[in-house]
Motif scaffolding. Structure first.
Motif, PDB file in Angstrom:
ATOM      1  N   PRO A 101       0.836  -1.205   0.000  1.00 55.97           N
ATOM      2  CA  PRO A 101       0.000   0.000   0.000  1.00 55.97           C
ATOM      3  C   PRO A 101       0.869   1.252   0.000  1.00 55.97           C
ATOM      4  O   PRO A 101       2.021   1.226   0.453  1.00 55.97           O
ATOM      5  N   PRO A 102       0.363   2.365  -0.522  1.00 57.59           N
ATOM      6  CA  PRO A 102       1.144   3.608  -0.522  1.00 57.59           C
ATOM      7  C   PRO A 102       1.399   4.104   0.894  1.00 57.59           C
ATOM      8  O   PRO A 102       0.677   3.763   1.831  1.00 57.59           O
ATOM      9  N   GLN A 103       2.444   4.912   1.039  1.00 54.39           N
ATOM     10  CA  GLN A 103       2.803   5.470   2.337  1.00 54.39           C
ATOM     11  C   GLN A 103       2.216   6.871   2.493  1.00 54.39           C
ATOM     12  O   GLN A 103       2.193   7.652   1.534  1.00 54.39           O
ATOM     13  N   ARG A 104       1.792   7.192   3.679  1.00 55.86           N
ATOM     14  CA  ARG A 104       1.241   8.516   3.934  1.00 55.86           C
ATOM     15  C   ARG A 104       2.378   9.534   3.988  1.00 55.86           C
ATOM     16  O   ARG A 104       3.335   9.355   4.739  1.00 55.86           O
ATOM     17  N   PRO A 105       2.310  10.604   3.208  1.00 56.98           N
ATOM     18  CA  PRO A 105       3.389  11.602   3.234  1.00 56.98           C
ATOM     19  C   PRO A 105       3.344  12.438   4.510  1.00 56.98           C
ATOM     20  O   PRO A 105       2.298  12.574   5.143  1.00 56.98           O
ATOM     21  N   GLY A 106       4.490  13.012   4.840  1.00 56.49           N
ATOM     22  CA  GLY A 106       4.567  13.830   6.046  1.00 56.49           C
ATOM     23  C   GLY A 106       4.980  15.260   5.752  1.00 56.49           C
ATOM     24  O   GLY A 106       5.651  15.882   6.582  1.00 56.49           O
ATOM     25  N   LEU A 107       4.596  15.755   4.587  1.00 55.76           N
ATOM     26  CA  LEU A 107       4.961  17.122   4.197  1.00 55.76           C
ATOM     27  C   LEU A 107       3.712  17.975   4.001  1.00 55.76           C
ATOM     28  O   LEU A 107       2.608  17.453   3.806  1.00 55.76           O
ATOM     29  N   ALA A 108       3.920  19.280   4.016  1.00 56.57           N
ATOM     30  CA  ALA A 108       2.821  20.215   3.784  1.00 56.57           C
ATOM     31  C   ALA A 108       2.333  20.100   2.340  1.00 56.57           C
ATOM     32  O   ALA A 108       3.102  19.728   1.442  1.00 56.57           O
ATOM     33  N   ILE A 130      14.337   0.535 -17.964  1.00 54.49           N
ATOM     34  CA  ILE A 130      13.832   1.662 -17.173  1.00 54.49           C
ATOM     35  C   ILE A 130      12.930   1.140 -16.052  1.00 54.49           C
ATOM     36  O   ILE A 130      11.903   0.525 -16.320  1.00 54.49           O
ATOM     37  N   PRO A 131      13.283   1.394 -14.788  1.00 56.96           N
ATOM     38  CA  PRO A 131      12.474   0.864 -13.684  1.00 56.96           C
ATOM     39  C   PRO A 131      11.249   1.725 -13.410  1.00 56.96           C
ATOM     40  O   PRO A 131      11.214   2.912 -13.734  1.00 56.96           O
ATOM     41  N   GLY A 132      10.248   1.128 -12.807  1.00 52.42           N
ATOM     42  CA  GLY A 132       9.108   1.885 -12.315  1.00 52.42           C
ATOM     43  C   GLY A 132       9.474   2.632 -11.047  1.00 52.42           C
ATOM     44  O   GLY A 132      10.416   2.267 -10.334  1.00 52.42           O
ATOM     45  N   LEU A 133       8.726   3.690 -10.749  1.00 46.80           N
ATOM     46  CA  LEU A 133       8.995   4.500  -9.562  1.00 46.80           C
ATOM     47  C   LEU A 133       7.928   4.353  -8.487  1.00 46.80           C
ATOM     48  O   LEU A 133       8.065   4.934  -7.414  1.00 46.80           O
ATOM     49  N   LEU A 134       6.883   3.593  -8.760  1.00 46.82           N
ATOM     50  CA  LEU A 134       5.822   3.410  -7.768  1.00 46.82           C
ATOM     51  C   LEU A 134       6.009   2.074  -7.052  1.00 46.82           C
ATOM     52  O   LEU A 134       6.674   1.170  -7.546  1.00 46.82           O
ATOM     53  N   ALA A 161       3.677   7.925  -2.016  1.00 46.83           N
ATOM     54  CA  ALA A 161       2.270   8.066  -1.627  1.00 46.83           C
ATOM     55  C   ALA A 161       1.304   7.733  -2.756  1.00 46.83           C
ATOM     56  O   ALA A 161       0.082   7.714  -2.542  1.00 46.83           O
ATOM     57  N   GLN A 162       1.829   7.447  -3.966  1.00 45.44           N
ATOM     58  CA  GLN A 162       0.954   7.168  -5.104  1.00 45.44           C
ATOM     59  C   GLN A 162       0.670   5.673  -5.214  1.00 45.44           C
ATOM     60  O   GLN A 162       1.602   4.866  -5.240  1.00 45.44           O
ATOM     61  N   PRO A 163      -0.589   5.279  -5.296  1.00 39.81           N
ATOM     62  CA  PRO A 163      -0.887   3.845  -5.444  1.00 39.81           C
ATOM     63  C   PRO A 163      -0.531   3.367  -6.854  1.00 39.81           C
ATOM     64  O   PRO A 163      -0.872   4.023  -7.842  1.00 39.81           O
ATOM     65  N   PRO A 164       0.163   2.240  -6.962  1.00 42.02           N
ATOM     66  CA  PRO A 164       0.429   1.694  -8.299  1.00 42.02           C
ATOM     67  C   PRO A 164      -0.885   1.352  -9.000  1.00 42.02           C
ATOM     68  O   PRO A 164      -1.839   0.907  -8.362  1.00 42.02           O
ATOM     69  N   PRO A 165      -0.971   1.576 -10.309  1.00 42.19           N
ATOM     70  CA  PRO A 165      -2.195   1.183 -11.025  1.00 42.19           C
ATOM     71  C   PRO A 165      -2.383  -0.322 -10.965  1.00 42.19           C
ATOM     72  O   PRO A 165      -1.406  -1.072 -10.848  1.00 42.19           O
ATOM     73  N   PRO A 166      -3.617  -0.807 -11.028  1.00 39.02           N
ATOM     74  CA  PRO A 166      -3.864  -2.252 -10.955  1.00 39.02           C
ATOM     75  C   PRO A 166      -3.075  -3.008 -12.022  1.00 39.02           C
ATOM     76  O   PRO A 166      -3.024  -2.605 -13.183  1.00 39.02           O
ATOM     77  N   GLY A 167      -2.436  -4.094 -11.588  1.00 38.95           N
ATOM     78  CA  GLY A 167      -1.681  -4.920 -12.522  1.00 38.95           C
ATOM     79  C   GLY A 167      -0.494  -4.214 -13.140  1.00 38.95           C
ATOM     80  O   GLY A 167      -0.116  -4.510 -14.276  1.00 38.95           O
ATOM     81  N   MET A 168       0.107  -3.275 -12.420  1.00 33.48           N
ATOM     82  CA  MET A 168       1.200  -2.482 -12.990  1.00 33.48           C
ATOM     83  C   MET A 168       2.344  -3.371 -13.473  1.00 33.48           C
ATOM     84  O   MET A 168       2.810  -4.251 -12.765  1.00 33.48           O
ATOM     85  N   LYS A 169       2.772  -3.118 -14.707  1.00 37.50           N
ATOM     86  CA  LYS A 169       3.928  -3.779 -15.302  1.00 37.50           C
ATOM     87  C   LYS A 169       4.714  -2.753 -16.105  1.00 37.50           C
ATOM     88  O   LYS A 169       4.152  -1.749 -16.562  1.00 37.50           O
ATOM     89  N   PRO A 170       6.001  -2.977 -16.306  1.00 38.82           N
ATOM     90  CA  PRO A 170       6.758  -2.085 -17.190  1.00 38.82           C
ATOM     91  C   PRO A 170       6.171  -2.108 -18.597  1.00 38.82           C
ATOM     92  O   PRO A 170       5.704  -3.142 -19.069  1.00 38.82           O
ATOM     93  N   ALA A 171       6.174  -0.957 -19.256  1.00 35.93           N
ATOM     94  CA  ALA A 171       5.735  -0.910 -20.645  1.00 35.93           C
ATOM     95  C   ALA A 171       6.631  -1.814 -21.497  1.00 35.93           C
ATOM     96  O   ALA A 171       7.791  -2.077 -21.151  1.00 35.93           O
ATOM     97  N   ALA A 172       6.092  -2.266 -22.616  1.00 36.44           N
ATOM     98  CA  ALA A 172       6.831  -3.203 -23.464  1.00 36.44           C
ATOM     99  C   ALA A 172       8.042  -2.567 -24.128  1.00 36.44           C
ATOM    100  O   ALA A 172       8.981  -3.266 -24.518  1.00 36.44           O
ATOM    101  N   ALA A 173       8.044  -1.237 -24.247  1.00 37.13           N
ATOM    102  CA  ALA A 173       9.154  -0.533 -24.895  1.00 37.13           C
ATOM    103  C   ALA A 173       9.263   0.864 -24.309  1.00 37.13           C
ATOM    104  O   ALA A 173       8.293   1.396 -23.761  1.00 37.13           O
ATOM    105  N   PRO A 174      10.431   1.498 -24.407  1.00 38.02           N
ATOM    106  CA  PRO A 174      10.582   2.867 -23.909  1.00 38.02           C
ATOM    107  C   PRO A 174       9.692   3.830 -24.676  1.00 38.02           C
ATOM    108  O   PRO A 174       9.149   3.496 -25.741  1.00 38.02           O
TER     109      PRO A 174
END
Length: 234
Positions: free
Chosen positions: A111-118, A156-160, A208-221
């Motif tokens: 699950p996403p993490q709750r941010p602690g910033l303004a 290229i890695p995912g960031l979520l 803090a961003q939830p990954p989209p359902p079934g997230m996978k790397p795109a097939a190409a850049p």
């Protein structure tokens, strides 16, 4: 009474000996899955990431990216003693096979993490991730990592689905030069154009961003030219 007891003693001794004998060891499966268990001691069950937030997820990342990172650890561009020592004797082919094993795993994201910033700091981070800062020649994260920030094959890695501590630590390591990639090192250029406050804010916003359902790397850049030349993508 003693005679029958004496007759039973050999049988009792045999039973006690059998009970004390070690059970046969489970057969060792000489498979990449069995050998990959060594990685899960730090990276969590099935490579899902460790609970402490510093050992990243391996499952589902592009094979090429995982392979490149293993080479970076082995060849001194990334620095973490236990990791470098573990893979130092391993061949390129073996590291590629290990990367392929983890890349093929399809597992739920945390699950996403709750941010602690303004809110203002988080909005600034969102703008940097989605739009960059042209005045500083700072590209948006989505220009390379994709509009869904899910990464792309092969490098290229995912960031979520990553913890803020890991993201913060890696961006900081690129900024300081502790982490490097094959030249030209595009991520080092990006990180050095960010302030420490911006790195913290971007890390918290991404985590803090939830990954989209079934997230996978795109097939190409992305089809359009990338904003910076990256040696790690070759």
């Amino acid at each position: 009474m003693m005679k029958p007891l004496r007759k039973l003693l050999p049988a009792l001794s045999l039973l006690l000996a059998l009970a004390a004998a070690p059970s046969p060891a489970a057969p060792f499966e000489d498979t990449i899955a069995q050998r990959a268990l060594a990685c899960t001691l730090c990276h969590g069950k099935e490579g899902r990431a460790a609970a402490d937030g510093y050992y990243p997820r391996l499952a589902g990342k592009p094979q090429g990216y995982l392979y490149k990172q293993l080479l970076n650890f082995r060849d001194g561009r990334r620095h973490y003693g236990p990791m470098s020592e573990l893979i130092d004797p391993l061949s390129d082919d073996y590291l590629r096979e290990l990367a392929g094993y983890f890349a093929a795993l399809e597992l739920p994201y945390p699950p996403p993490q709750r941010p602690g910033l303004a809110p203002a700091a988080l909005e600034r981070a969102r703008a940097l991730v989605l739009h960059g800062d042209p005045a500083r020649q700072l590209p948006a994260c989505v220009q390379c990592h994709g509009q869904q920030l899910s990464g792309a094959q092969p490098f290229i890695p995912g960031l979520l689905g990553l913890s803020r501590d890991y993201l913060n630590g890696q961006l900081g390591a690129w900024r300081s030069g502790l982490r490097r990639a094959v030249a030209p090192d595009c991520m080092a250029q990006v990180a050095k154009r960010l302030s420490l406050d911006e790195i913290n804010a971007v890390s918290q916003w991404l985590a803090a961003q939830p990954p989209p359902p079934g997230m996978k790397p795109a097939a190409a850049p992305p089809e359009q030219p990338l904003p910076l030349e990256c040696g790690g993508l070759r």
